[in-house]
Design an enzyme around this catalytic site. Sequence first.
Site, PDB file in Angstrom:
ATOM      1  N   ARG A  18      34.153  30.802  21.840  1.00  0.00           N
ATOM      2  CA  ARG A  18      32.833  31.335  22.216  1.00  0.00           C
ATOM      3  C   ARG A  18      32.888  32.493  23.209  1.00  0.00           C
ATOM      4  NH1 ARG A  18      30.121  25.827  23.680  1.00  0.00           N
ATOM      5  NH2 ARG A  18      32.301  25.131  23.624  1.00  0.00           N
ATOM      6  N   ASN A 230      32.416  28.260  28.880  1.00  0.00           N
ATOM      7  CA  ASN A 230      32.683  28.384  27.442  1.00  0.00           C
ATOM      8  C   ASN A 230      32.319  29.749  26.884  1.00  0.00           C
ATOM      9  OD1 ASN A 230      33.596  25.666  26.904  1.00  0.00           O
ATOM     10  ND2 ASN A 230      31.535  25.108  27.551  1.00  0.00           N
ATOM     11  N   ARG A 319      40.855  53.213  47.688  1.00  0.00           N
ATOM     12  CA  ARG A 319      41.675  52.682  46.596  1.00  0.00           C
ATOM     13  C   ARG A 319      42.949  52.049  47.152  1.00  0.00           C
ATOM     14  NH1 ARG A 319      42.624  57.564  43.003  1.00  0.00           N
ATOM     15  NH2 ARG A 319      43.926  56.063  41.913  1.00  0.00           N
ATOM     16  N   ASN A 363      40.994  65.850  62.248  1.00  0.00           N
ATOM     17  CA  ASN A 363      39.662  66.007  61.674  1.00  0.00           C
ATOM     18  C   ASN A 363      39.783  66.741  60.347  1.00  0.00           C
ATOM     19  OD1 ASN A 363      36.986  66.917  61.071  1.00  0.00           O
ATOM     20  ND2 ASN A 363      36.458  66.516  63.213  1.00  0.00           N
ATOM     21  N   TYR A 373      49.277  65.859  42.837  1.00  0.00           N
ATOM     22  CA  TYR A 373      49.796  65.567  41.498  1.00  0.00           C
ATOM     23  C   TYR A 373      49.912  66.855  40.698  1.00  0.00           C
ATOM     24  CZ  TYR A 373      49.915  62.963  37.014  1.00  0.00           C
ATOM     25  OH  TYR A 373      50.266  62.430  35.815  1.00  0.00           O
TER      26      TYR A 373
HETATM   27 MG    MG Z   1      34.630  21.653  27.116  1.00  0.00          MG
END
Ligand code: MG
Length: 458
Positions: A18, A230, A319, A363, A373
């Site tokens: 489910r 479920n 990050r 600052n 990069y």
């Molecule tokens: Mg169950």
Amino acid sequence: MSQRSCLSVILAAGEGTRMKSALPKVLHQVAGLPMVAHVVKAAEAAGASGLALVIGHGADEMRKAAARFAPKAETFEQEKRLGTAHAVIAARAAISRGYDDVLVMFGDTPLIDADALTVARRRLAEGAAVVVIGFRPPNPAGYGRLIEKDGKLTAIREEKDCSEEEKKIGFCNAGMMAVAGAHALKLLDAVGNKNAKGEYYLTDIVEIASAQNLDVVATEASFESALGINNRVELAQAEAIWQQRRRYDAMLSGVTLIAPETVFFSHDTEIGADTIVEPNVWFGPGVRIASGAKIHAFSHIEGATIASNCDVGPFARLRPGADLRNKAKVGNFCEVKQAVIEDGAKVNHLTYIGDARVGAGANIGAGTITCNYDGYSKFFTDIGEGAFIGSNSSLVAPVTIGNGGYIASGSVITESVPDDALAFGRARQKTIPGKGKELRERFASAAAAKKKAAGADH
Ligand code: MG
Ligand code: UD1
């Protein structure tokens, strides 16, 4: 009780159809941690030293995941899913090592709290052979009913096998059980599959044990702690309940949440007293905040360490590897990744600092970018203590700005700057008197001529 040894057998072989997912159900996350890892944590908190994970569907993925969230767990593959008792028996090798207590748990009940397990273990210590953790769901349909006679638990009847009278019982099987290790395998081996589903039901050990005059009891846990997941609606409900509990704990431990329902924590968020968190803040995994910090609205923070009295946001993104030291400030629309912002340094507006160190008291002007990069590799930018980076500068890594270095606004810095130096990395300004007016007149007459020519065409 602490001297009693304990094995937790966690059932996680089911498919979880489910969920409609390629991922095994129990690996779906609550608070950034797989559901089954929450179950492992609860088992450990209740004193389980042995962990047996019964896997089946997605076994390879489960093994890989378990190596991360429960490296001490042994995995047992249940090749055919023939029922919960059959699943527990898959871990026979672990059970037969001889533990005092065996806790049977489900991998899809992420909110189970250690207290419910501890209470069940205590009943084993007092002499019970089987302790069933019961609960009272608002709607008992689908759950096994606890059948009691003269105050004793005599059977658990699955919904499909219940009489109309038995269906009216509100006290249900939450699924978790504590079984005395001395009896566990004998009871499990006696379970048959003559029932509506043709499965080997773990719940049958209740009847088997009472027939042998062993002591069988039920304890009661809260509905929430037994919530089985479920589908994704229930997953979101579990998340909501988890978050609500965590916010409550945070506030009671001295953290101000101005709009608690809009702040989201991870399973491992650490947040010190006297921190103030404004509305709409998200904490991903791996965040540690010391005391007295201010986290302003709409900040997104993961894998970050924030020391005392820092100021973050609004609209900041921290990050993994962001490491803010005392009183550092990261302001609006700034992103910091894998970088130390030392004591009192300020990164206030519209800036990206990645793979860098910003020295104490430096600052960083608005719009500064560390160009870390080149499309292939990452490079480091080192900004010294007390440096001043003028607005809209690009620092092309690898590059070092010395202590007290001063960078002119709009610079593109490609070469390192020594201590206390002033660096310009931009074209010198040229100003031509009257030239602006002359240009404007030229453009205006060109536009008028074009319009006139277009009119003549009609
Ligand atoms: Mg169950
Ligand atoms: C079970 C209980 C029921 C209880 C309910 C609470 C049994 C027979 N019934 O029913 O009394 O009210 O939980 O949620 O125990 N699993 C395996 N291998 C198998 C079968 C199941 O690993 O062969 C795992 C599933 O992945 C799941 C757990 O065991 O994590 C429970 O199985 P499930 O089929 O959900 O049992 P329920 O019918 O919900």
